[in-house]
Design an enzyme around this catalytic site. Sequence first.
Site, PDB file in Angstrom:
ATOM      1  N   GLU A   1     -17.319   3.940 -45.179  1.00 30.70           N
ATOM      2  CA  GLU A   1     -17.603   3.253 -46.457  1.00 30.70           C
ATOM      3  C   GLU A   1     -17.239   4.141 -47.640  1.00 30.70           C
ATOM      4  O   GLU A   1     -17.957   4.201 -48.650  1.00 30.70           O
ATOM      5  CB  GLU A   1     -19.100   2.860 -46.534  1.00 30.70           C
ATOM      6  CG  GLU A   1     -19.570   2.060 -45.348  1.00 30.70           C
ATOM      7  CD  GLU A   1     -20.997   1.542 -45.474  1.00 30.70           C
ATOM      8  OE1 GLU A   1     -21.575   1.623 -46.579  1.00 30.70           O
ATOM      9  OE2 GLU A   1     -21.527   1.047 -44.466  1.00 30.70           O
TER      10      GLU A   1
ATOM     11  N   GLU B   1     -28.118   2.895 -40.758  1.00 30.05           N
ATOM     12  CA  GLU B   1     -29.121   3.568 -41.608  1.00 30.05           C
ATOM     13  C   GLU B   1     -30.533   3.612 -41.009  1.00 30.05           C
ATOM     14  O   GLU B   1     -31.498   3.294 -41.681  1.00 30.05           O
ATOM     15  CB  GLU B   1     -29.165   2.916 -42.993  1.00 30.05           C
ATOM     16  CG  GLU B   1     -27.810   2.905 -43.674  1.00 30.05           C
ATOM     17  CD  GLU B   1     -27.835   2.255 -45.061  1.00 30.05           C
ATOM     18  OE1 GLU B   1     -28.865   1.696 -45.448  1.00 30.05           O
ATOM     19  OE2 GLU B   1     -26.803   2.324 -45.748  1.00 30.05           O
TER      20      GLU B   1
END
Length: 662
Positions: A229, A124
């Site tokens: 995810e 991220e």
Amino acid sequence: MQSVAPFPFGASINVPLLKSNPTYRVVVAREYNSLTPENVMKMSPIHPAINTYSWTNADTLVNFAQQNNQRVHGHTLVWHQSLPGWLTNFVGDSAAWENVLKTHIQTVVSHFAGKLASWDVVNEAFNDNGTLRSSIWLQHLGPDYIARCFQYAHEADPAALLFYNDYGHEYSTAKLNAIDSLIRSFLQNGVPVNGVGLQMHINKNTSNSSIANAIKVMAQTGLKVHMSELDIALNPEGNQSLTFTPALSQLQADKYNFIVRAYKNIPAAQQYGITTWNVSDADTWITTNYSRPDWPLPFDSVYQKKQAYYAIIEGLTSKWNYDAATAQSTSGTYTDLGNNGTAITANFTGAAMTFDNDNSSIQNIGFNFNYNGSTYNQFVLNTNGFIKLGATAPSSASIFYPTYNGNTNSVITAPDVDLLYPYNHDLTGTATTEYRVYTSGSPGARVCTIQYRNVADKLAPEQYSNMNFQVKLYEAGNTIEFVYGSWAPTANTSTLITAALGIKGSYANNSVNLSKGSSNSWSASLSTANGIYFINGDYSAAGPQFNTRNSVLPEVGRTYRFTTLAINTLPVTLLDFYAINKKTGIVITWLTANEAGSKNFEIQRSLNGTDFTTISTITAKDNSQATNNYSFIDENAAARKGTIYYRLKQNDMDAEVNFRVL
Ligand code: XIL
């Protein structure tokens, strides 16, 4: 799931739950062959003090995985969250920060070297607008910290595959492009990166086409792609009193099914696997993190398989790779076959060749056409506006849609497999009816056109006295097109009639169908608001349906195209690149092939051969595997004397020409 998946199927694992809950352990061992620690390898738990590492929970996970022959994917070395207190309070110059970063990465990676297959090295790092996130790492180490993280991790375990992991590829083009550029710059500069992780925390409203695009763009880097995810939230609105309804369950199942099928279509060598973010609706981070009821995972809160689970299994095992998300409507040209090819006459059994409810003899496609996991070189034409691939006639020659007049015998629900129906209705012949097949083109790029000429609608009050349409099968890419020619209305009062328009694999849910209101135009751009759109699966009695009437005709050349989810990851090929002097300026021309999904071209100019500046960016045509011609006129250059250097830049290739102006 892992037992039927053609690639690793995984889940993130909550280690305290693994220790305390026997049911969890059973499901984890049975369903997955890849495990990602949900939290225990993050910095805060694994590196709680500057000189202290806490391995116990992570080792528990690794041992469990080893006992169950499961791969372990490490998550995550460098992130802006899960920062230990000692780090947020850390004071030091950039060398000291660099040392913290390197020591953390190398100590953790070394501890697990030989035991983990791969790592999410950086997680991220981007904002949704494509700029770098202002994390503690960026602030102290500068934008190149990401590349250095990969170097450090690689030094500590050269065998581990290294991933850049992020979210939002499906909703932010800016972020998708930024990640794409980062990866491409890593590849150009020899930074050791092996894969990209798409978190895919999506929800019921995420569009399938945006998911397909995210997977496609990332696959075109050539790296391994990990859907790392995955979960599909059903309550993004945060409605505190929402309940899990059959409709939500269906929506979720369909989306899981789509994702699995889209992922299956990237090249096998790039399929690192699909990992869901934990196992059941009782374990999901969504409910705690967002304080709302939600049901994002394939197991319910007591570890029973949900509809989503069965949809994943169907997606993993089915061969069906067409989808409403990639079907298109476009305007083309309708070219009557004339006398080309072969008229299909043999074997019609109707009295005096009435062409009513009839099957043709077996016809040749002229090449091998891959469809729904089978290879076909033959078909049978049915006079009710559909064809069946293969050498077996459909079970009933009188299949035609409308539920409208009580007929439930639909192509979509019939037991027959592998049907293509450009206009399935109760059709009949006229004095001038002709069915014809013609295969043209050279090997590798052949096209088989199957034509219905001058057929009519038979069901009173008849709406069309004359209809012309074609089915086209493309050898390259297994694309299917329906192309419509001129249609003539009858003088009867305009009445809604129901047809079926689409393609079907092995059963009703393996179908892509066009829905249209009878008064809606055939050529309006696809949207529910415009009353014309593709759906997966059967029509419902209440709609969507494919409805027509004689006041609305297809425009000549209207084309509906069905493309597979397969992703072309071949690099663009430059066939030619040259420049010539014309009165209008210097005209630079180039020809490319195989350019699906390619990036735009940049034309650069230099007057000394070293300092190039971009003078124009030209949009790539993005026609799947087509050969494309481009040209650009450099108007100013015509005035200059001497040598001008032009460079063509594109992500897969660069080319240069020198040009001398006298
Ligand atoms: C989440 C965990 O699931 C939670 O238990 C924890 O409290 C916060 O982190 N993107 C990621 C994951 O990369 O590490 C996050 O995991 C979810 C979002």
